[in-house]
Design a protein around this motif. Structure first.
Motif, PDB file in Angstrom:
ATOM      1  N   HIS A   1      14.056  23.020   1.446  1.00 45.69           N
ATOM      2  CA  HIS A   1      14.442  24.241   0.745  1.00 45.69           C
ATOM      3  C   HIS A   1      14.963  25.241   1.769  1.00 45.69           C
ATOM      4  O   HIS A   1      14.408  25.369   2.862  1.00 45.69           O
ATOM      5  N   ASP A   2      16.017  25.941   1.414  1.00 49.78           N
ATOM      6  CA  ASP A   2      16.595  26.970   2.281  1.00 49.78           C
ATOM      7  C   ASP A   2      16.048  28.324   1.837  1.00 49.78           C
ATOM      8  O   ASP A   2      16.414  28.841   0.786  1.00 49.78           O
ATOM      9  N   TRP A   3      15.139  28.867   2.639  1.00 52.56           N
ATOM     10  CA  TRP A   3      14.547  30.174   2.334  1.00 52.56           C
ATOM     11  C   TRP A   3      15.515  31.305   2.677  1.00 52.56           C
ATOM     12  O   TRP A   3      15.187  32.459   2.509  1.00 52.56           O
TER      13      TRP A   3
ATOM     14  N   THR B   1      23.087  13.354  -8.361  1.00 52.89           N
ATOM     15  CA  THR B   1      23.413  13.279  -6.941  1.00 52.89           C
ATOM     16  C   THR B   1      22.735  14.378  -6.136  1.00 52.89           C
ATOM     17  O   THR B   1      22.612  14.268  -4.938  1.00 52.89           O
ATOM     18  N   GLN B   2      22.307  15.441  -6.769  1.00 49.11           N
ATOM     19  CA  GLN B   2      21.666  16.536  -6.046  1.00 49.11           C
ATOM     20  C   GLN B   2      20.417  16.959  -6.808  1.00 49.11           C
ATOM     21  O   GLN B   2      20.426  17.091  -8.024  1.00 49.11           O
ATOM     22  N   LEU B   3      19.334  17.162  -6.046  1.00 48.02           N
ATOM     23  CA  LEU B   3      18.097  17.620  -6.659  1.00 48.02           C
ATOM     24  C   LEU B   3      18.242  19.060  -7.136  1.00 48.02           C
ATOM     25  O   LEU B   3      18.945  19.854  -6.507  1.00 48.02           O
ATOM     26  N   ASP B   4      17.571  19.384  -8.199  1.00 46.21           N
ATOM     27  CA  ASP B   4      17.564  20.747  -8.709  1.00 46.21           C
ATOM     28  C   ASP B   4      16.905  21.656  -7.669  1.00 46.21           C
ATOM     29  O   ASP B   4      15.772  21.402  -7.243  1.00 46.21           O
ATOM     30  N   LYS B   5      17.587  22.708  -7.288  1.00 44.06           N
ATOM     31  CA  LYS B   5      17.093  23.608  -6.237  1.00 44.06           C
ATOM     32  C   LYS B   5      15.768  24.271  -6.615  1.00 44.06           C
ATOM     33  O   LYS B   5      14.929  24.527  -5.748  1.00 44.06           O
TER      34      LYS B   5
END
Length: 168
Positions: free
Chosen positions: A69-71, A33-37
């Motif tokens: 992506h959250d930098w 359900t969620q991509l690997d960060k």
């Protein structure tokens, strides 16, 4: 209906309503359900100039296309956002052709005055919007070179002066 009937009916109805809701929420979430960060960070990082890596990762994980992506501190970026702010038009075009969600910053890169003018007419404060890493529309237009000169001149005519705005 008396109080006793109301309570019996209410409890019976609540049980009927709760059963399907409970059964839906009791199902375990899929690990997919969620991509690997880390993979998202690698993909977005590659969007700054590693065309082959972007293609490789997108082939393996097609849902990365619009992943952000959250930098940190609200500095979100997609691979298309990365390609746009560094002026990598070939990669940006590839991502858009795959279905990536383009925005006003990408339009500025490509000199799309037909998109920029009506957007800024409707949302005038977008002139000073911050893209990934604080890069402005003017920055993206400058990265667009001759193809984006009309957009650059238009943005300057509206008062754009900065190419990067501090994010934090």
């Amino acid at each position: 209906m008396n109080r006793s009937q109301f309570i019996k009916t209410g409890i019976g109805s609540a049980g009927t309503l709760m059963f399907p809701v409970t059964s839906v929420f009791s199902q375990p979430f899929s690990e997919k359900t969620q991509l690997d960060k880390k993979i998202v960070a690698e993909f977005v990082g590659a969007g700054h100039g590693k065309f082959d890596k972007v293609k490789e990762l997108l082939e393996e994980y097609p849902t990365l296309l619009n992943a952000a992506h959250d930098w940190k501190n609200g500095d979100f970026e997609t691979a298309l956002g990365a390609a746009s702010h560094v002026g990598y038009k070939e990669l940006a075009t590839f991502l858009i052709d795959k279905g990536a969600q383009a925005n006003i910053f990408t339009a500025a890169l490509f000199g799309r005055i037909d998109i920029i003018k009506p957007t800024l007419s409707f949302f005038p404060n977008a002139l000073h919007a911050k893209g990934p890493h604080g890069f402005t529309l003017l920055h993206h237009a400058e990265r667009g070179g001759d193809e984006a000169k009309e957009v650059k001149d238009y943005l300057i005519s509206l008062g754009a002066t900065e190419t990067k705005i501090q994010l934090y």
